[in-house]
Scaffold this motif. Sequence first.
Motif, PDB file in Angstrom:
ATOM      1  N   LEU A 161       0.838  -1.188   0.000  1.00 41.61           N
ATOM      2  CA  LEU A 161       0.000   0.000   0.000  1.00 41.61           C
ATOM      3  C   LEU A 161       0.875   1.240   0.000  1.00 41.61           C
ATOM      4  CD1 LEU A 161      -2.583  -0.995   2.740  1.00 41.61           C
ATOM      5  CD2 LEU A 161      -2.901  -1.068   0.274  1.00 41.61           C
ATOM      6  N   GLN A 162       0.478   2.219  -0.756  1.00 38.63           N
ATOM      7  CA  GLN A 162       1.197   3.487  -0.767  1.00 38.63           C
ATOM      8  C   GLN A 162       0.407   4.468   0.091  1.00 38.63           C
ATOM      9  OE1 GLN A 162       1.806   5.096  -4.649  1.00 38.63           O
ATOM     10  NE2 GLN A 162       3.041   6.794  -3.919  1.00 38.63           N
ATOM     11  N   ILE A 163       1.014   4.899   1.200  1.00 32.83           N
ATOM     12  CA  ILE A 163       0.362   5.791   2.140  1.00 32.83           C
ATOM     13  C   ILE A 163       1.128   7.107   2.160  1.00 32.83           C
ATOM     14  CG2 ILE A 163      -0.281   6.150   4.546  1.00 32.83           C
ATOM     15  CD1 ILE A 163      -0.429   3.156   4.891  1.00 32.83           C
ATOM     16  N   ASP A 164       0.393   8.199   2.056  1.00 32.69           N
ATOM     17  CA  ASP A 164       1.014   9.518   2.179  1.00 32.69           C
ATOM     18  C   ASP A 164       1.483   9.723   3.617  1.00 32.69           C
ATOM     19  OD1 ASP A 164       0.505  10.185  -0.451  1.00 32.69           O
ATOM     20  OD2 ASP A 164      -1.449  11.067   0.013  1.00 32.69           O
ATOM     21  N   GLU A 165       2.559  10.459   3.766  1.00 32.04           N
ATOM     22  CA  GLU A 165       3.086  10.746   5.101  1.00 32.04           C
ATOM     23  C   GLU A 165       2.055  11.476   5.960  1.00 32.04           C
ATOM     24  OE1 GLU A 165       5.956   9.889   6.707  1.00 32.04           O
ATOM     25  OE2 GLU A 165       6.247   8.548   5.006  1.00 32.04           O
ATOM     26  N   SER A 166       1.197  12.261   5.335  1.00 35.17           N
ATOM     27  CA  SER A 166       0.184  13.000   6.090  1.00 35.17           C
ATOM     28  C   SER A 166      -0.904  12.083   6.655  1.00 35.17           C
ATOM     29  CB  SER A 166      -0.451  14.072   5.214  1.00 35.17           C
ATOM     30  OG  SER A 166      -1.113  13.478   4.110  1.00 35.17           O
ATOM     31  N   GLN A 167      -1.022  10.865   6.132  1.00 38.45           N
ATOM     32  CA  GLN A 167      -2.052   9.930   6.581  1.00 38.45           C
ATOM     33  C   GLN A 167      -1.534   8.903   7.585  1.00 38.45           C
ATOM     34  OE1 GLN A 167      -3.218   8.388   2.739  1.00 38.45           O
ATOM     35  NE2 GLN A 167      -5.095   9.605   2.802  1.00 38.45           N
ATOM     36  N   ILE A 168      -0.246   8.899   7.864  1.00 37.18           N
ATOM     37  CA  ILE A 168       0.332   7.892   8.753  1.00 37.18           C
ATOM     38  C   ILE A 168      -0.301   7.957  10.139  1.00 37.18           C
ATOM     39  CG2 ILE A 168       2.465   7.203   9.922  1.00 37.18           C
ATOM     40  CD1 ILE A 168       2.988   6.442   7.234  1.00 37.18           C
ATOM     41  N   ASP A 169      -0.511   9.156  10.673  1.00 37.72           N
ATOM     42  CA  ASP A 169      -1.103   9.284  12.007  1.00 37.72           C
ATOM     43  C   ASP A 169      -2.504   8.683  12.064  1.00 37.72           C
ATOM     44  OD1 ASP A 169       1.113  10.529  13.119  1.00 37.72           O
ATOM     45  OD2 ASP A 169       0.385  12.536  12.599  1.00 37.72           O
ATOM     46  N   GLU A 170      -3.293   8.916  11.030  1.00 31.06           N
ATOM     47  CA  GLU A 170      -4.652   8.371  10.990  1.00 31.06           C
ATOM     48  C   GLU A 170      -4.625   6.843  10.907  1.00 31.06           C
ATOM     49  OE1 GLU A 170      -8.695   8.682   8.278  1.00 31.06           O
ATOM     50  OE2 GLU A 170      -7.029  10.047   7.912  1.00 31.06           O
ATOM     51  N   TYR A 171      -3.755   6.308  10.062  1.00 33.45           N
ATOM     52  CA  TYR A 171      -3.627   4.854   9.960  1.00 33.45           C
ATOM     53  C   TYR A 171      -3.126   4.261  11.275  1.00 33.45           C
ATOM     54  CZ  TYR A 171      -4.551   4.440   4.962  1.00 33.45           C
ATOM     55  OH  TYR A 171      -5.152   4.432   3.732  1.00 33.45           O
ATOM     56  N   GLN A 172      -2.220   4.943  11.921  1.00 41.04           N
ATOM     57  CA  GLN A 172      -1.687   4.469  13.198  1.00 41.04           C
ATOM     58  C   GLN A 172      -2.811   4.375  14.233  1.00 41.04           C
ATOM     59  OE1 GLN A 172       1.290   7.072  14.757  1.00 41.04           O
ATOM     60  NE2 GLN A 172       1.660   5.841  16.567  1.00 41.04           N
ATOM     61  N   LYS A 173      -3.644   5.384  14.303  1.00 39.09           N
ATOM     62  CA  LYS A 173      -4.766   5.396  15.245  1.00 39.09           C
ATOM     63  C   LYS A 173      -5.764   4.286  14.925  1.00 39.09           C
ATOM     64  CE  LYS A 173      -8.715   8.224  16.340  1.00 39.09           C
ATOM     65  NZ  LYS A 173      -9.465   9.385  15.923  1.00 39.09           N
ATOM     66  N   ASN A 174      -6.128   4.147  13.647  1.00 39.30           N
ATOM     67  CA  ASN A 174      -7.123   3.145  13.241  1.00 39.30           C
ATOM     68  C   ASN A 174      -6.617   1.719  13.440  1.00 39.30           C
ATOM     69  OD1 ASN A 174      -8.955   5.125  12.534  1.00 39.30           O
ATOM     70  ND2 ASN A 174      -8.360   5.137  10.384  1.00 39.30           N
ATOM     71  N   LEU A 175      -5.387   1.452  13.042  1.00 38.46           N
ATOM     72  CA  LEU A 175      -4.848   0.107  13.208  1.00 38.46           C
ATOM     73  C   LEU A 175      -4.691  -0.249  14.685  1.00 38.46           C
ATOM     74  CD1 LEU A 175      -2.179  -0.013  10.369  1.00 38.46           C
ATOM     75  CD2 LEU A 175      -4.306  -1.308  10.486  1.00 38.46           C
ATOM     76  N   SER A 176      -4.294   0.702  15.507  1.00 42.02           N
ATOM     77  CA  SER A 176      -4.176   0.456  16.945  1.00 42.02           C
ATOM     78  C   SER A 176      -5.541   0.156  17.552  1.00 42.02           C
ATOM     79  CB  SER A 176      -3.531   1.649  17.639  1.00 42.02           C
ATOM     80  OG  SER A 176      -2.202   1.808  17.222  1.00 42.02           O
ATOM     81  N   SER A 177      -6.581   0.852  17.098  1.00 45.40           N
ATOM     82  CA  SER A 177      -7.940   0.594  17.585  1.00 45.40           C
ATOM     83  C   SER A 177      -8.407  -0.807  17.210  1.00 45.40           C
ATOM     84  CB  SER A 177      -8.919   1.625  17.023  1.00 45.40           C
ATOM     85  OG  SER A 177      -8.610   2.900  17.487  1.00 45.40           O
ATOM     86  N   ILE A 178      -8.097  -1.226  15.997  1.00 46.95           N
ATOM     87  CA  ILE A 178      -8.474  -2.570  15.554  1.00 46.95           C
ATOM     88  C   ILE A 178      -7.768  -3.627  16.400  1.00 46.95           C
ATOM     89  CG2 ILE A 178      -8.269  -4.217  13.641  1.00 46.95           C
ATOM     90  CD1 ILE A 178      -8.705  -1.785  11.760  1.00 46.95           C
ATOM     91  N   LEU A 179      -6.488  -3.423  16.656  1.00 45.54           N
ATOM     92  CA  LEU A 179      -5.748  -4.391  17.470  1.00 45.54           C
ATOM     93  C   LEU A 179      -6.236  -4.402  18.911  1.00 45.54           C
ATOM     94  CD1 LEU A 179      -2.152  -3.917  16.063  1.00 45.54           C
ATOM     95  CD2 LEU A 179      -3.731  -5.800  15.630  1.00 45.54           C
ATOM     96  N   ASP A 180      -6.657  -3.262  19.439  1.00 46.05           N
ATOM     97  CA  ASP A 180      -7.246  -3.221  20.782  1.00 46.05           C
ATOM     98  C   ASP A 180      -8.544  -4.017  20.828  1.00 46.05           C
ATOM     99  OD1 ASP A 180      -5.189  -1.699  21.808  1.00 46.05           O
ATOM    100  OD2 ASP A 180      -6.248   0.214  21.540  1.00 46.05           O
ATOM    101  N   LEU A 181      -9.356  -3.909  19.784  1.00 52.43           N
ATOM    102  CA  LEU A 181     -10.596  -4.673  19.717  1.00 52.43           C
ATOM    103  C   LEU A 181     -10.310  -6.174  19.669  1.00 52.43           C
ATOM    104  CD1 LEU A 181     -13.682  -4.812  19.440  1.00 52.43           C
ATOM    105  CD2 LEU A 181     -13.373  -4.591  16.984  1.00 52.43           C
ATOM    106  N   VAL A 182      -9.311  -6.573  18.905  1.00 51.10           N
ATOM    107  CA  VAL A 182      -8.937  -7.987  18.832  1.00 51.10           C
ATOM    108  C   VAL A 182      -8.466  -8.481  20.199  1.00 51.10           C
ATOM    109  CG1 VAL A 182      -7.284  -9.611  17.814  1.00 51.10           C
ATOM    110  CG2 VAL A 182      -8.430  -7.937  16.371  1.00 51.10           C
ATOM    111  N   ASP A 183      -7.726  -7.656  20.922  1.00 50.26           N
ATOM    112  CA  ASP A 183      -7.299  -8.020  22.276  1.00 50.26           C
ATOM    113  C   ASP A 183      -8.491  -8.197  23.203  1.00 50.26           C
ATOM    114  OD1 ASP A 183      -4.606  -8.088  21.666  1.00 50.26           O
ATOM    115  OD2 ASP A 183      -4.228  -6.031  22.362  1.00 50.26           O
ATOM    116  N   GLN A 184      -9.501  -7.334  23.079  1.00 51.71           N
ATOM    117  CA  GLN A 184     -10.710  -7.477  23.897  1.00 51.71           C
ATOM    118  C   GLN A 184     -11.436  -8.762  23.576  1.00 51.71           C
ATOM    119  OE1 GLN A 184     -13.189  -4.065  23.282  1.00 51.71           O
ATOM    120  NE2 GLN A 184     -11.905  -2.705  24.519  1.00 51.71           N
ATOM    121  N   LEU A 185     -11.538  -9.096  22.304  1.00 54.75           N
ATOM    122  CA  LEU A 185     -12.216 -10.332  21.908  1.00 54.75           C
ATOM    123  C   LEU A 185     -11.446 -11.557  22.388  1.00 54.75           C
ATOM    124  CD1 LEU A 185     -13.316  -9.439  18.274  1.00 54.75           C
ATOM    125  CD2 LEU A 185     -14.774  -9.639  20.291  1.00 54.75           C
ATOM    126  N   ALA A 186     -10.137 -11.503  22.352  1.00 56.35           N
ATOM    127  CA  ALA A 186      -9.325 -12.636  22.802  1.00 56.35           C
ATOM    128  C   ALA A 186      -9.409 -12.833  24.311  1.00 56.35           C
ATOM    129  CB  ALA A 186      -7.876 -12.432  22.373  1.00 56.35           C
TER     130      ALA A 186
END
Length: 65
Positions: free
Chosen positions: A17-42
């Motif tokens: 995937l090609q991600i603009d540097e300006s979008q890295i913070d948003e992706y970081q927040k979203n991916l961290s939220s997804i992983l937190d949800l997976v931890d809750q489910l586990a």
Amino acid sequence: MALDQTQVRDIAELARLQIDESQIDEYQKNLSSILDLVDQLAAVDTANVEPLAHPLDAVQRLRAD
């Protein structure tokens, strides 16, 4: 689980995937939220839950042959 920007860049590279540097913070927040949800489910105790044979009560139509 919080990801840092380097990990987000590595994930994007692995996924080709090609991600603009300006979008890295948003992706970081979203991916961290997804992983937190997976931890809750586990963390849910499913020891006394019987698995379902089939999640729907539908009958599969089969061909005659």
